[in-house]
Design an enzyme around this catalytic site. Structure first.
Site, PDB file in Angstrom:
ATOM      1  N   ARG A   1       0.827  -1.214   0.000  1.00 26.29           N
ATOM      2  CA  ARG A   1       0.000   0.000   0.000  1.00 26.29           C
ATOM      3  C   ARG A   1       0.858   1.259   0.000  1.00 26.29           C
ATOM      4  O   ARG A   1       0.505   2.257  -0.621  1.00 26.29           O
ATOM      5  CB  ARG A   1      -0.968   0.024   1.188  1.00 26.29           C
ATOM      6  CG  ARG A   1      -2.086  -0.958   1.065  1.00 26.29           C
ATOM      7  CD  ARG A   1      -3.002  -0.589  -0.113  1.00 26.29           C
ATOM      8  NE  ARG A   1      -4.026  -1.581  -0.264  1.00 26.29           N
ATOM      9  CZ  ARG A   1      -4.154  -2.368  -1.335  1.00 26.29           C
ATOM     10  NH1 ARG A   1      -3.330  -2.269  -2.337  1.00 26.29           N
ATOM     11  NH2 ARG A   1      -5.105  -3.248  -1.393  1.00 26.29           N
TER      12      ARG A   1
ATOM     13  N   GLU B   1       1.969   1.669  -3.487  1.00 24.96           N
ATOM     14  CA  GLU B   1       0.832   2.164  -4.258  1.00 24.96           C
ATOM     15  C   GLU B   1       0.588   3.659  -4.008  1.00 24.96           C
ATOM     16  O   GLU B   1       0.361   4.429  -4.950  1.00 24.96           O
ATOM     17  CB  GLU B   1      -0.411   1.360  -3.873  1.00 24.96           C
ATOM     18  CG  GLU B   1      -1.653   1.703  -4.636  1.00 24.96           C
ATOM     19  CD  GLU B   1      -2.822   0.836  -4.217  1.00 24.96           C
ATOM     20  OE1 GLU B   1      -3.535   0.372  -5.105  1.00 24.96           O
ATOM     21  OE2 GLU B   1      -3.014   0.620  -2.994  1.00 24.96           O
TER      22      GLU B   1
ATOM     23  N   SER C   1      15.979  14.389   1.288  1.00 19.90           N
ATOM     24  CA  SER C   1      17.064  13.518   1.722  1.00 19.90           C
ATOM     25  C   SER C   1      16.494  12.248   2.353  1.00 19.90           C
ATOM     26  O   SER C   1      15.586  12.305   3.180  1.00 19.90           O
ATOM     27  CB  SER C   1      17.942  14.230   2.744  1.00 19.90           C
ATOM     28  OG  SER C   1      18.888  13.332   3.292  1.00 19.90           O
TER      29      SER C   1
END
Length: 152
Positions: free
Chosen positions: A92, A95, A118
């Site tokens: 997830r 995604e 960073s």
């Protein structure tokens, strides 16, 4: 001759001991003077500790003395999962980044100029919050130093 342990083996020892002792990452973080995410990252082998922190981890989890050196070695920072991730929780995040990454990039460039976040100078935290409907939600905080691209 002493057995040489790898960071991966130390991680497994720590995770087993954490479960056996019923410890939470908040408790581990408190002992190390770190956040729960920082403590978990160290124990997973994604960070490096000094001798005092290594001694604390060895004592807290009842690890063999040979675990101290791998804890103090430079980290691997390699995924524990295959790529792309197969665990639904981890997938997830993949995604979310794939969907919202271009939006986040556009907003960051608008606010900060041309640059990147960073991955070395950053901070993570996770907080459980309850929304106005009583639904538990996970609040993820990621703060990364903004690195501006230099002209040359």
């Amino acid at each position: 001759m002493a057995t040489k342990l790898t960071k991966d083996q130390v991680r497994e020892l720590i995770l087993n001991a954490k479960e056996d002792k019923g410890l939470t990452w908040d408790q581990v973080g408190e002992k190390l003077g770190r956040t729960s995410v920082g403590a978990a990252g160290i124990c997973y082998g994604y960070g490096q500790v000094d001798a005092q922190e290594a001694d604390t981890i060895v004592a807290l989890f009842g690890l063999p003395a040979e675990a101290k050196k791998p804890l103090m070695d430079a980290p691997h920072r390699m995924p524990v999962q295959p790529w792309p991730p197969t665990d639904p929780f981890i997938y997830r995040f993949y995604e979310i980044v794939m969907l919202y990454g271009p939006v986040w990039k556009d907003v960051c460039h608008e606010q900060f100029g041309d640059g990147i976040i960073s991955a070395i100078d950053c901070f993570f935290d996770i907080e459980k919050v309850i929304d106005s409907h009583g639904v538990p939600r996970a609040r993820f905080v990621f703060q990364g130093k903004w690195l501006t691209y230099q002209k040359y």
